[in-house]
Design an enzyme around this catalytic site. Structure first.
Site, PDB file in Angstrom:
ATOM      1  N   ASN A  54     -65.568  -1.209  71.527  1.00  0.00           N
ATOM      2  CA  ASN A  54     -66.601  -2.245  71.658  1.00  0.00           C
ATOM      3  C   ASN A  54     -66.944  -2.684  70.237  1.00  0.00           C
ATOM      4  OD1 ASN A  54     -68.787  -3.877  72.140  1.00  0.00           O
ATOM      5  ND2 ASN A  54     -69.893  -2.402  73.411  1.00  0.00           N
ATOM      6  N   ARG A  88     -63.813  -4.428  75.003  1.00  0.00           N
ATOM      7  CA  ARG A  88     -64.874  -5.201  75.638  1.00  0.00           C
ATOM      8  C   ARG A  88     -64.926  -6.572  74.987  1.00  0.00           C
ATOM      9  NH1 ARG A  88     -71.162  -5.577  74.374  1.00  0.00           N
ATOM     10  NH2 ARG A  88     -71.831  -6.728  76.226  1.00  0.00           N
ATOM     11  N   HIS A  96     -72.912  -8.516  81.659  1.00  0.00           N
ATOM     12  CA  HIS A  96     -73.094  -7.131  82.114  1.00  0.00           C
ATOM     13  C   HIS A  96     -72.210  -6.821  83.319  1.00  0.00           C
ATOM     14  CE1 HIS A  96     -77.412  -7.232  80.277  1.00  0.00           C
ATOM     15  NE2 HIS A  96     -76.562  -6.708  79.406  1.00  0.00           N
ATOM     16  N   ARG A 109     -85.225 -11.593  74.052  1.00  0.00           N
ATOM     17  CA  ARG A 109     -84.858 -12.859  74.685  1.00  0.00           C
ATOM     18  C   ARG A 109     -85.898 -13.259  75.713  1.00  0.00           C
ATOM     19  NH1 ARG A 109     -79.132 -10.470  76.113  1.00  0.00           N
ATOM     20  NH2 ARG A 109     -78.291 -10.172  74.009  1.00  0.00           N
ATOM     21  N   GLU A 139     -70.327   1.790  81.276  1.00  0.00           N
ATOM     22  CA  GLU A 139     -69.492   0.615  81.054  1.00  0.00           C
ATOM     23  C   GLU A 139     -68.168   0.979  80.401  1.00  0.00           C
ATOM     24  OE1 GLU A 139     -72.116  -3.027  79.955  1.00  0.00           O
ATOM     25  OE2 GLU A 139     -73.270  -1.252  79.360  1.00  0.00           O
TER      26      GLU A 139
END
Length: 371
Positions: free
Chosen positions: A8, A65, A154, A215, A355
């Protein structure tokens, strides 16, 4: 079982995890790449260090990823020059994330030229959302020209957690409908029907939807026009405000939910409002996805906040008891896998996400390797 290295790559970091089957045999994080005081000068040095420190014998694949796959990458994809070129065209859709992933891919291909590389896209799981769920009511020619639509993110987390939820309940994932709530510093909701995403809260970017650490989540687009035309703020400053200084940080001065909870308990009014806004937005999406799915077999919390903040879980579903949704306070505090009372119409679960394992498994699928 085949060994898979999952990478990642961020703009200044590389997180890695080596799997042998489902077992983790090595993992780590290289941070502050290229920064003053950092460990290494560039991603090549970071990955070379990972290779030097990690036994990669028998490595069958490297899974990367990649945040944004655009409209065309709808599953894990074996990387070649054509794929790299196509991912590069998507940089305008994910300017902070895709360039870093491309750097990781470039370096890994050079250092491990004989090992197949696979791109696993955050957006791919949401490719099953029907057209009416990804299309916004704007001029079609503009939308088509500039690839404006809902993509969602996601995806690896929602895929993994929805499947694990079915397993915990002893159900077949293909016949199980789940609302998954990935609540971390970034947060999104997803309606999963029989293992397929049919709705999600994030959009063309990870900005809209739920309230997040920094956010804003959903806002009226007119806010942007107003800040530009009336307040005189440049668009870059508005974008920075909504993405880096909004959310919990904008409401309370803290982007970490743990800090917000501490201040709320101490009587801080701003923290209390931030908490209420955060939880109400989750509740609104749960209600929306109940309508989208029609039948819901479970609601599942995951990720840092979802797995650890009992107060958020309780407040987010408060008032939904007439719909068959309730939480057992003691089970919730103990963070059991199922935190709803026995016999509840809709079970509520807490399932840790993984993940990286999902990326490893999808990489094996793309290459037809044993798991």
């Amino acid at each position: 079982m085949s060994r898979v290295l999952v990478l990642n790559s961020g703009s200044s970091s590389v997180k890695y995890r080596l799997f042998d089957g489902s077992a983790t045999v090595a993992k780590g994080l290289v941070e502050r790449i290229g920064e003053s005081g950092g460990e290494v000068n560039d991603h090549r040095a970071a990955l070379q260090g990972i290779m030097d420190e990690t036994d990669l014998s028998g490595l069958a694949a490297v899974g990367h990823r990649v945040v944004h796959g655009g409209p065309d990458f709808t599953g894990p994809t074996v990387i070649d020059d054509r794929v790299v070129a196509q991912v590069e065209t998507l940089v305008p859709l994910a300017p902070l994330h895709n360039p870093a992933a491309l750097t990781g891919i470039e370096v890994a291909r050079k250092l491990l030229p004989d090992v197949p590389q696979v791109a696993v896209f955050d957006t791919a799981f949401h490719a099953t959302i029907p057209p009416e769920g990804v299309t916004w009511a704007i001029d079609r020619s503009l939308a088509e020209r500039w690839q404006i639509r809902r993509y969602g993110f996601h995806g690896t987390s929602h895929a993994y957690v929805s499947r694990r939820t079915a397993e915990v309940l002893g159900r077949d994932p293909a016949s199980t409908n789940v609302i998954t709530l990935h609540l971390g510093n970034g947060a999104s909701a997803c309606a999963v029907e029989g293992g397929r995403s049919v709705a999600t809260s994030m959009g063309m970017s990870p900005l809209p939807g739920l309230v997040m650490g920094t956010r804003s989540g959903d806002i009226d687009p007119t806010v942007i026009f107003h800040l530009h035309r009336v307040a005189g703020l440049p668009l870059d400053e508005i974008e920075n405000s909504l993405t880096r200084h909004g959310g919990l940080l904008g409401l309370s001065g803290a982007n970490d939910l743990r800090t917000v909870l501490e201040r709320r308990a101490a009587g801080d009014a701003d923290a209390a409002l931030a908490f209420d806004v955060y939880c109400r937005r989750i509740r609104e999406y749960v209600g929306s996805y109940l309508a989208v799915l029609g039948r819901v077999d479970a609601i599942t919390f995951t990720a840092g906040v979802g797995e650890n903040a009992a107060a958020v879980r309780a407040a987010s579903l408060s008032g939904l008891e007439p719909l068959g949704i309730e939480i057992d306070p003691e089970r919730n505090e103990r963070r059991e896998e199922i935190i709803s009372p026995p016999g509840a119409r809709i079970p509520v679960c807490v399932i840790p996400t993984d993940e990286e394992l999902e990326i490893a498994d999808q990489s094996r699928t793309a290459l037809s390797l044993p798991r």
